[in-house]
Motif scaffolding. Structure first.
Motif, PDB file in Angstrom:
ATOM      1  N   ASN A  41       0.855  -1.176   0.000  1.00 20.46           N
ATOM      2  CA  ASN A  41       0.000   0.000   0.000  1.00 20.46           C
ATOM      3  C   ASN A  41       0.896   1.233   0.000  1.00 20.46           C
ATOM      4  N   THR A  42       0.370   2.336  -0.452  1.00 24.29           N
ATOM      5  CA  THR A  42       1.120   3.572  -0.314  1.00 24.29           C
ATOM      6  C   THR A  42       0.932   4.045   1.111  1.00 24.29           C
ATOM      7  N   GLY A  43       2.028   4.273   1.796  1.00 24.39           N
ATOM      8  CA  GLY A  43       1.956   4.696   3.189  1.00 24.39           C
ATOM      9  C   GLY A  43       1.750   6.188   3.278  1.00 24.39           C
ATOM     10  N   GLY A  44       2.005   6.723   4.453  1.00 22.95           N
ATOM     11  CA  GLY A  44       1.949   8.160   4.636  1.00 22.95           C
ATOM     12  C   GLY A  44       3.046   8.822   3.823  1.00 22.95           C
ATOM     13  N   GLN A  45       3.151  10.116   3.915  1.00 26.15           N
ATOM     14  CA  GLN A  45       4.127  10.862   3.129  1.00 26.15           C
ATOM     15  C   GLN A  45       5.545  10.369   3.413  1.00 26.15           C
ATOM     16  N   GLY A  46       6.203   9.884   2.368  1.00 20.91           N
ATOM     17  CA  GLY A  46       7.588   9.443   2.486  1.00 20.91           C
ATOM     18  C   GLY A  46       7.775   8.057   3.067  1.00 20.91           C
ATOM     19  N   THR A  47       6.685   7.304   3.233  1.00 16.50           N
ATOM     20  CA  THR A  47       6.819   5.941   3.763  1.00 16.50           C
ATOM     21  C   THR A  47       6.364   4.931   2.728  1.00 16.50           C
ATOM     22  N   TYR A  48       6.944   3.747   2.797  1.00 18.18           N
ATOM     23  CA  TYR A  48       6.543   2.633   1.942  1.00 18.18           C
ATOM     24  C   TYR A  48       5.991   1.540   2.838  1.00 18.18           C
ATOM     25  N   GLN A  49       4.860   0.982   2.462  1.00 14.78           N
ATOM     26  CA  GLN A  49       4.333  -0.170   3.180  1.00 14.78           C
ATOM     27  C   GLN A  49       4.560  -1.393   2.296  1.00 14.78           C
ATOM     28  N   VAL A  50       5.371  -2.320   2.782  1.00 12.73           N
ATOM     29  CA  VAL A  50       5.756  -3.481   1.991  1.00 12.73           C
ATOM     30  C   VAL A  50       5.562  -4.760   2.794  1.00 12.73           C
ATOM     31  N   LYS A  51       5.397  -5.854   2.059  1.00 13.92           N
ATOM     32  CA  LYS A  51       5.412  -7.167   2.696  1.00 13.92           C
ATOM     33  C   LYS A  51       6.785  -7.761   2.442  1.00 13.92           C
ATOM     34  N   VAL A  52       7.430  -8.196   3.511  1.00 14.45           N
ATOM     35  CA  VAL A  52       8.754  -8.797   3.436  1.00 14.45           C
ATOM     36  C   VAL A  52       8.606 -10.287   3.641  1.00 14.45           C
ATOM     37  N   TRP A  53       9.101 -11.057   2.682  1.00 13.53           N
ATOM     38  CA  TRP A  53       9.126 -12.512   2.819  1.00 13.53           C
ATOM     39  C   TRP A  53      10.541 -12.893   3.205  1.00 13.53           C
ATOM     40  N   SER A  54      10.721 -13.376   4.443  1.00 11.96           N
ATOM     41  CA  SER A  54      12.036 -13.753   4.957  1.00 11.96           C
ATOM     42  C   SER A  54      12.105 -15.270   5.102  1.00 11.96           C
ATOM     43  N   TYR A  55      13.306 -15.816   4.945  1.00 12.57           N
ATOM     44  CA  TYR A  55      13.514 -17.267   5.008  1.00 12.57           C
ATOM     45  C   TYR A  55      14.392 -17.632   6.194  1.00 12.57           C
ATOM     46  N   SER A  56      14.047 -18.719   6.873  1.00 14.88           N
ATOM     47  CA  SER A  56      14.880 -19.264   7.933  1.00 14.88           C
ATOM     48  C   SER A  56      14.334 -20.629   8.332  1.00 14.88           C
ATOM     49  N   LYS A  57      15.188 -21.453   8.933  1.00 14.25           N
ATOM     50  CA  LYS A  57      14.711 -22.732   9.454  1.00 14.25           C
ATOM     51  C   LYS A  57      13.862 -22.521  10.698  1.00 14.25           C
ATOM     52  N   ASN A  58      13.982 -21.356  11.311  1.00 13.40           N
ATOM     53  CA  ASN A  58      13.232 -21.014  12.519  1.00 13.40           C
ATOM     54  C   ASN A  58      12.249 -19.894  12.168  1.00 13.40           C
ATOM     55  N   ALA A  59      10.959 -20.141  12.332  1.00 10.43           N
ATOM     56  CA  ALA A  59       9.938 -19.156  11.969  1.00 10.43           C
ATOM     57  C   ALA A  59      10.082 -17.862  12.770  1.00 10.43           C
ATOM     58  N   THR A  60      10.463 -17.969  14.029  1.00  6.36           N
ATOM     59  CA  THR A  60      10.626 -16.779  14.864  1.00  6.36           C
ATOM     60  C   THR A  60      11.774 -15.913  14.351  1.00  6.36           C
ATOM     61  N   VAL A  61      12.864 -16.545  13.935  1.00  9.88           N
ATOM     62  CA  VAL A  61      14.007 -15.796  13.394  1.00  9.88           C
ATOM     63  C   VAL A  61      13.595 -15.070  12.120  1.00  9.88           C
ATOM     64  N   ALA A  62      12.858 -15.751  11.252  1.00  8.76           N
ATOM     65  CA  ALA A  62      12.417 -15.117  10.004  1.00  8.76           C
ATOM     66  C   ALA A  62      11.530 -13.913  10.289  1.00  8.76           C
ATOM     67  N   VAL A 146       8.253   1.423   6.083  1.00 12.21           N
ATOM     68  CA  VAL A 146       9.611   1.959   6.097  1.00 12.21           C
ATOM     69  C   VAL A 146       9.542   3.459   5.830  1.00 12.21           C
ATOM     70  N   ASP A 147      10.140   4.235   6.702  1.00 11.38           N
ATOM     71  CA  ASP A 147      10.199   5.694   6.560  1.00 11.38           C
ATOM     72  C   ASP A 147      11.337   6.032   5.602  1.00 11.38           C
ATOM     73  N   ALA A 148      11.049   5.921   4.310  1.00  7.58           N
ATOM     74  CA  ALA A 148      12.082   6.076   3.286  1.00  7.58           C
ATOM     75  C   ALA A 148      12.611   7.513   3.208  1.00  7.58           C
ATOM     76  N   ALA A 149      11.754   8.504   3.442  1.00  8.27           N
ATOM     77  CA  ALA A 149      12.185   9.906   3.338  1.00  8.27           C
ATOM     78  C   ALA A 149      13.259  10.215   4.380  1.00  8.27           C
ATOM     79  N   ASN A 150      13.015   9.853   5.618  1.00 10.43           N
ATOM     80  CA  ASN A 150      14.007  10.127   6.660  1.00 10.43           C
ATOM     81  C   ASN A 150      15.219   9.202   6.550  1.00 10.43           C
ATOM     82  N   LEU A 151      15.014   8.004   6.041  1.00  6.94           N
ATOM     83  CA  LEU A 151      16.132   7.090   5.799  1.00  6.94           C
ATOM     84  C   LEU A 151      17.081   7.686   4.758  1.00  6.94           C
ATOM     85  N   ARG A 152      16.511   8.219   3.688  1.00  3.81           N
ATOM     86  CA  ARG A 152      17.340   8.853   2.647  1.00  3.81           C
ATOM     87  C   ARG A 152      18.105  10.051   3.219  1.00  3.81           C
TER      88      ARG A 152
END
Length: 168
Positions: A41-62, A146-152
């Motif tokens: 989704n488009t987040g607030g001004q300067g933010t990105y809303q993303v889904k992150v798919w992470s991999y690990s043998k442990n679900a909690t770590v991912a 992710v607050d991309a504007a302030n990150l940049r």
């Protein structure tokens, strides 16, 4: 009484050791930077809303590594658009990760500065369809902002990325 006095410090040492081992496992999984980003989704001004798919043998770590992976992806990879949500180019070029390896090692350490720019939007809950078993490991999808504007701005101030107005 004496047994009890020895038992409590022993338990504390076991808990610290378990937490340290999980942190090392998480760091090992993160060093490979295996993840996928998709626009949500488009987040607030300067933010990105993303889904992150992470991999690990442990679900909690991912699940725990989702924030770190999201910031890494926004900085170095960008993400494609999906449905009506536009994709984004990376904030910095991929070569900058190698050129400024010391900076990013410190930036992405556990509890590092990257935490200032990311939030889990669903309280860390993983939707039923976002927890997949792929071979011997888990693929976990977590939605983050992710607050991309302030990150940049922060990366520009550190001299890592060039400003948008700096030209070529």
């Amino acid at each position: 009484m004496r047994t009890r006095a020895l038992f409590l410090p022993f338990c504390a040492l076991l808990m610290v050791g378990a937490a340290n081992a999980q942190g090392k496992k998480a760091d090992k999984d993160t060093e490979q930077w295996r993840y996928e980003l998709e626009a949500v989704n488009t987040g607030g001004q300067g933010t990105y809303q993303v889904k992150v798919w992470s991999y690990s043998k442990n679900a909690t770590v991912a699940t725990e590594q989702a924030k770190k992976n999201a910031v890494h992806g926004v900085v170095f990879r960008g993400f494609p658009g999906k449905d009506r949500v536009p994709g984004q180019n990376p904030l910095c070029g991929p070569n900058l990760e190698q050129e400024h390896a010391d900076f990013f090692r410190e930036f992405f350490k556990d509890g590092g500065k990257y935490m200032k720019f990311v939030q889990v939007t669903n309280g860390g809950m993983v939707a039923e369809g976002d927890r997949l078993k792929v071979g011997k490991e888990y693929k976990i999808g977590v939605i983050v902002s992710v607050d991309a504007a302030n990150l940049r701005k922060d990366l520009e101030a550190a001299g890592i990325c060039k400003g948008l107005g700096s030209g070529f």
